[in-house]
Scaffold this active site. Structure first.
Site, PDB file in Angstrom:
ATOM      1  N   GLY A 100      37.525  47.214  31.211  1.00  0.00           N
ATOM      2  CA  GLY A 100      38.260  46.715  32.381  1.00  0.00           C
ATOM      3  C   GLY A 100      37.842  45.305  32.760  1.00  0.00           C
ATOM      4  CB  ALA A 101      36.258  42.563  30.859  1.00  0.00           C
ATOM      5  CB  ILE A 157      34.100  44.451  45.770  1.00  0.00           C
ATOM      6  CG1 ILE A 157      32.826  45.323  45.739  1.00  0.00           C
ATOM      7  CG2 ILE A 157      33.894  43.131  45.017  1.00  0.00           C
ATOM      8  CD1 ILE A 157      31.591  44.731  46.388  1.00  0.00           C
ATOM      9  CE1 TYR A 197      38.488  54.197  42.392  1.00  0.00           C
ATOM     10  CE2 TYR A 197      37.467  54.594  44.537  1.00  0.00           C
ATOM     11  CZ  TYR A 197      37.571  53.841  43.377  1.00  0.00           C
ATOM     12  OH  TYR A 197      36.756  52.742  43.200  1.00  0.00           O
ATOM     13  CB  SER A 208      33.451  53.849  44.403  1.00  0.00           C
ATOM     14  OG  SER A 208      33.881  53.666  45.739  1.00  0.00           O
ATOM     15  CB  ALA A 268      37.625  64.037  43.158  1.00  0.00           C
ATOM     16  CB  VAL A 319      38.653  53.939  28.278  1.00  0.00           C
ATOM     17  CG1 VAL A 319      38.285  52.528  27.856  1.00  0.00           C
ATOM     18  CG2 VAL A 319      39.030  54.004  29.755  1.00  0.00           C
TER      19      VAL A 319
HETATM   20  P1  NAP Z   1      40.918  46.197  38.901  1.00  0.00           P
HETATM   21  O1  NAP Z   1      40.951  44.736  39.158  1.00  0.00           O
HETATM   22  O2  NAP Z   1      42.090  47.029  39.224  1.00  0.00           O
HETATM   23  O3  NAP Z   1      40.548  46.416  37.359  1.00  0.00           O
HETATM   24  C1  NAP Z   1      40.655  47.671  36.771  1.00  0.00           C
HETATM   25  C2  NAP Z   1      40.457  47.519  35.270  1.00  0.00           C
HETATM   26  O4  NAP Z   1      40.594  48.811  34.660  1.00  0.00           O
HETATM   27  C3  NAP Z   1      41.503  46.602  34.636  1.00  0.00           C
HETATM   28  O5  NAP Z   1      40.857  45.742  33.732  1.00  0.00           O
HETATM   29  C4  NAP Z   1      42.416  47.562  33.890  1.00  0.00           C
HETATM   30  O6  NAP Z   1      42.940  47.027  32.674  1.00  0.00           O
HETATM   31  C5  NAP Z   1      41.439  48.680  33.530  1.00  0.00           C
HETATM   32  N1  NAP Z   1      42.159  49.917  33.254  1.00  0.00           N
HETATM   33  C6  NAP Z   1      43.069  50.564  34.027  1.00  0.00           C
HETATM   34  N2  NAP Z   1      43.531  51.664  33.391  1.00  0.00           N
HETATM   35  C7  NAP Z   1      42.896  51.722  32.198  1.00  0.00           C
HETATM   36  C8  NAP Z   1      42.954  52.609  31.091  1.00  0.00           C
HETATM   37  N3  NAP Z   1      43.728  53.690  31.062  1.00  0.00           N
HETATM   38  N4  NAP Z   1      42.147  52.346  30.016  1.00  0.00           N
HETATM   39  C9  NAP Z   1      41.367  51.282  30.019  1.00  0.00           C
HETATM   40  N5  NAP Z   1      41.269  50.397  31.027  1.00  0.00           N
HETATM   41  C10 NAP Z   1      42.034  50.614  32.099  1.00  0.00           C
HETATM   42  O7  NAP Z   1      39.668  46.870  39.652  1.00  0.00           O
HETATM   43  P2  NAP Z   1      38.343  46.262  40.311  1.00  0.00           P
HETATM   44  O8  NAP Z   1      38.544  46.164  41.759  1.00  0.00           O
HETATM   45  O9  NAP Z   1      37.882  45.070  39.553  1.00  0.00           O
HETATM   46  O10 NAP Z   1      37.349  47.479  40.076  1.00  0.00           O
HETATM   47  C11 NAP Z   1      36.468  47.552  38.974  1.00  0.00           C
HETATM   48  C12 NAP Z   1      35.581  48.778  39.138  1.00  0.00           C
HETATM   49  O11 NAP Z   1      34.886  48.717  40.390  1.00  0.00           O
HETATM   50  C13 NAP Z   1      36.353  50.100  39.161  1.00  0.00           C
HETATM   51  O12 NAP Z   1      35.580  51.091  38.525  1.00  0.00           O
HETATM   52  C14 NAP Z   1      36.476  50.400  40.639  1.00  0.00           C
HETATM   53  O13 NAP Z   1      36.650  51.770  40.886  1.00  0.00           O
HETATM   54  C15 NAP Z   1      35.137  49.902  41.126  1.00  0.00           C
HETATM   55  N6  NAP Z   1      35.100  49.591  42.572  1.00  0.00           N
HETATM   56  C16 NAP Z   1      35.862  48.579  43.092  1.00  0.00           C
HETATM   57  C17 NAP Z   1      35.788  48.304  44.455  1.00  0.00           C
HETATM   58  C18 NAP Z   1      36.559  47.174  45.090  1.00  0.00           C
HETATM   59  O14 NAP Z   1      36.492  47.058  46.322  1.00  0.00           O
HETATM   60  N7  NAP Z   1      37.273  46.366  44.349  1.00  0.00           N
HETATM   61  C19 NAP Z   1      34.954  49.082  45.277  1.00  0.00           C
HETATM   62  C20 NAP Z   1      34.224  50.113  44.712  1.00  0.00           C
HETATM   63  C21 NAP Z   1      34.290  50.344  43.355  1.00  0.00           C
HETATM   64  P3  NAP Z   1      44.357  46.242  32.581  1.00  0.00           P
HETATM   65  O15 NAP Z   1      44.508  45.438  33.825  1.00  0.00           O
HETATM   66  O16 NAP Z   1      44.187  45.424  31.350  1.00  0.00           O
HETATM   67  O17 NAP Z   1      45.409  47.286  32.428  1.00  0.00           O
END
Ligand code: NAP
Length: 248
Positions: A9-10, A186, A154, A140, A156, A62
């Protein structure tokens, strides 16, 4: 010896910050994406322009075991293997509780939990062989305390990811360290989209530091946790939430 880090998810907000941070720290970088190819390619170009490290992109869903296997085989062919795995890919579906159903619930578990399991299981082979490996699961605070009931599936999934972290740490000891990071709010570009200033104030007022966190702050913690200085840290879940959830 140079180490290779795979960040799933980079192409997303936090994942791209982690990839940049680890490139700065001198790791070779594997940028994983699912559908955002252009973002992944742009990040690769940025890393190659700024840092003297090897960088490649890989695509996979994944949650699909065969696809995750093939992705890691491709990385092994090109780099020798994954030394550091950051399980960061996840989805969070927007429907409210009454609209959620078993199919969408399963999809969230598939990506957020089974996806992390698929990658961890496959990289373990190489990590065990070389008697070294580091895995960080991006969880999270929603997996520990539930603040937003609309995130039921989410939450769960993140609670299950925390459990998976503990189980993998036990199964993979002593050579592979497995930890989780539990971020609170974040402020990624995507996360902030559509928030009114009033809603943003309401949300940040719940946080002791009165602000949301930056993706780079999560990335700094990842960098520390995979460093030699953090060698005695294993099988733990570290919150990074500005004090929002407190601790026991
Ligand atoms: P994001 O910008 O939505 O990024 C999510 C990533 O997951 C994207 O690169 C996406 O790939 C990838 N992804 C989605 N479905 C997938 C699949 N089936 N197979 C492989 N990859 C997949 O999210 P983020 O905010 O950066 O969050 C990153 C992590 O931090 C997550 O685990 C999230 O739960 C956690 N988190 C975020 C926050 C926050 O406030 N942002 C808070 C707590 C925890 P594509 O875009 O290429 O499809």
């Amino acid at each position: 010896m140079k180490k290779t880090a795979l960040i799933t998810g980079a192409s997303g907000g936090i994942g791209s910050a982690i990839a940049l941070e680890l490139a700065e720290a001198g790791y070779d970088i594997v940028i994983h994406y699912h559908s955002s190819k252009e973002k992944a390619e742009q990040l690769k170009q940025r890393i190659e322009a700024q840092y003297a490290v090897f960088c490649m992109c890989v695509q996979a869903d994944v949650s699909d075991e065969a696809a995750a296997d093939e992705m890691i085989s491709e990385i092994e062919r090109r780099t020798g293997g994954v030394d550091i795995l950051i399980n960061n890919a996840a989805i969070d579906l927007p429907e409210l509780f009454p609209e959620k159903n078993a199919e969408t619930f399963r999809r969230v578990l598939d990506v957020n939990v089974i996806g992390a399991f698929n990658c961890a299981k496959r990289v373990y082979r190489h990590m065990l062989e070389q008697e070294y490996g580091r895995i960080i699961n991006i969880s999270s605070t929603n997996g520990i305390n539930t603040y937003y009931p609309v995130c039921l599936d989410y939450d769960a999934s993140k609670a299950a990811l925390n459990s998976l972290t503990h189980n993998l740490a036990v199964q993979m000891a002593p050579y592979v360290h497995v930890n989780a990071i539990a971020p609170g709010f974040i402020g990624t570009e995507k996360e902030l989209q559509g928030y009114t200033p009033e809603f943003l104030k309401e949300e940040t007022d719940k946080i002791l530091l009165k602000r949301y966190g930056q993706p780079e702050e999560v990335a700094h913690l990842v960098r520390f946790l995979i460093s030699d200085q953090a060698d005695y840290i294993n099988n733990t879940i570290i919150r990074i939430d500005g004090g929002q959830t407190g601790s026991v």
